[in-house]
Write a protein that holds these residues in place. Structure first.
Motif, PDB file in Angstrom:
ATOM      1  N   UNK A 115       0.820  -1.202   0.000  1.00 49.60           N
ATOM      2  CA  UNK A 115       0.000   0.000   0.000  1.00 49.60           C
ATOM      3  C   UNK A 115       0.858   1.257   0.000  1.00 49.60           C
ATOM      4  N   UNK A 116       1.985   1.231   0.716  1.00 50.60           N
ATOM      5  CA  UNK A 116       2.838   2.417   0.776  1.00 50.60           C
ATOM      6  C   UNK A 116       3.539   2.712  -0.554  1.00 50.60           C
ATOM      7  N   UNK A 117       3.470   1.764  -1.506  1.00 51.12           N
ATOM      8  CA  UNK A 117       4.149   1.948  -2.787  1.00 51.12           C
ATOM      9  C   UNK A 117       3.222   2.451  -3.890  1.00 51.12           C
ATOM     10  N   UNK A 118       1.962   2.698  -3.550  1.00 54.41           N
ATOM     11  CA  UNK A 118       1.022   3.256  -4.530  1.00 54.41           C
ATOM     12  C   UNK A 118       0.374   4.501  -3.916  1.00 54.41           C
ATOM     13  N   UNK A 119      -0.075   5.443  -4.759  1.00 52.61           N
ATOM     14  CA  UNK A 119      -0.664   6.673  -4.218  1.00 52.61           C
ATOM     15  C   UNK A 119      -1.924   6.417  -3.399  1.00 52.61           C
ATOM     16  N   UNK A 120      -2.750   5.505  -3.869  1.00 57.97           N
ATOM     17  CA  UNK A 120      -4.015   5.185  -3.218  1.00 57.97           C
ATOM     18  C   UNK A 120      -4.508   3.862  -3.788  1.00 57.97           C
ATOM     19  N   UNK A 121      -5.360   3.168  -3.037  1.00 61.29           N
ATOM     20  CA  UNK A 121      -5.867   1.882  -3.513  1.00 61.29           C
ATOM     21  C   UNK A 121      -7.390   1.885  -3.541  1.00 61.29           C
ATOM     22  N   UNK A 122      -7.930   1.182  -4.519  1.00 59.90           N
ATOM     23  CA  UNK A 122      -9.365   0.905  -4.504  1.00 59.90           C
ATOM     24  C   UNK A 122      -9.681  -0.160  -3.465  1.00 59.90           C
TER      25      UNK A 122
END
Length: 325
Positions: free
Chosen positions: A40-47
């Motif tokens: 999660x910390x490696x993407x801007x935001x998650x669906x």
């Protein structure tokens, strides 16, 4: 290395980051995130964020589900990015990421429940929906509290060998056998749209069923599935849910011990993994607002049978949440 699909972008124009490419990096190598997805910390935001809750202090029989999240992640290494049964690429049409495990107090159920609720609320600031890997079924109560904050009372579709609407164990009101009684009492669930699926085995008394109905649940037993078939079960489930926002909670012991031996309270006569997956696939047009898969206890598993089943269950849930068209 992670894959991405430029054909699908979020509101900011960013393509989802997908799993590590198994044709370039062996499946048995690297960090065991769920389905080899990005953290999660490696993407801007998650669906969708997949998160583990390694807590099992609420169990009444065999412990060990605290090790479930790691076990399921290991088995999920073999999952692939296209789901032909649902005709969807669930990691290409939405950003799915692994949020790791929550660190909660293993010595106090009350403190752990508060910590899970607080952490889940925080994760919802980074992800629209959560798919949670337990841990024991106690964790469903704090998760439903956070879902209720966003959606109000939700339909709960509860797959389990047991009702989990009992009152107390040894005077403790919150355990893995009580979460849906407490959720009903707190007004978290839609009393007209909730249902148990796959229940079976002995009860403490006939009053258990009367209590359960009063608390807002209809039931499709494993015997119902055997006698009338999966299609009839799906019809009843869909009619019960209607258009309500849907939370799906799956105790892996809904499966027969032949399919899921690694669990804390096994009961003979359960669903097959094929039956469970087929039912989940029939829910892809419903408004699924969250889900959990709980009670995987690796110490009792054999050849990853239970972990493989649980990883595929989580995969079908994520696929059912994926946008169509």
């Amino acid at each position: 290395m992670p894959t991405s699909n430029p054909e699908h972008t979020d509101a900011a124009g960013t393509a989802p980051v997908g799993p590590v490419d198994a044709s370039r990096v062996p499946r048995f190598a690297g960090i065991a995130t769920f389905a080899r997805l990005p953290r999660l910390e490696d993407v801007p935001r998650a669906d969708i964020a997949v998160v583990g809750v390694p807590f099992d202090s609420g169990v009444s029989y065999r412990p060990g589900a605290r090790f479930g999240p790691a076990h399921v992640r290991e088995a999920s290494r073999l999952l692939r990015p296209y789901n032909p049964a649902q005709d969807v690429s669930p990691f290409a049409t939405q950003q799915v990421a692994d949020a790791g495990d929550l660190a909660v107090n293993p010595f106090s159920i009350d403190e752990a429940v508060v910590e899970i609720e607080h952490a889940a609320r925080g994760l919802r600031e980074r992800a629209d929906r959560l798919v949670v890997i337990g841990g024991d079924h106690t964790i469903a109560l704090p998760l439903l509290r956070t879902v209720h904050e966003a959606h109000g009372p939700v339909a709960v579709l509860h797959f389990d060998a047991h009702l989990d609407t009992w009152d107390t164990y040894f005077g403790a009101p919150v355990t893995h056998g009580t979460p849906f009684r407490r959720a009903s009492e707190e007004g978290l669930i839609d009393l007209t749209a909730s249902m148990h699926v796959g229940t079976r085995g002995p009860l403490y008394g006939v009053e258990d069923l009367a209590d359960d109905e009063r608390l807002g649940f209809a039931i499709v037993t494993s015997e119902d599935v055997e006698e009338h078939g999966v299609a009839a079960a799906i019809e009843r489930i869909r009619a019960r849910i209607g258009d309500a926002p849907l939370y799906i909670s799956i105790d892996i012991d809904v499966l027969d011990p032949a399919h899921a031996p690694g669990t804390g309270t096994p009961e003979a006569g359960g669903l097959t993994s094929r039956e469970l997956l087929r039912i989940l696939r029939a829910l892809s047009d419903k408004r699924i607002v969250g889900a959990d898969v709980v009670e995987v206890a690796p110490a009792y598993d054999h050849a990853q049978l239970t972990a493989v089943a649980a990883s595929h269950v989580a995969y079908e849930l994520i696929s059912a949440m994926a946008p169509r068209g």
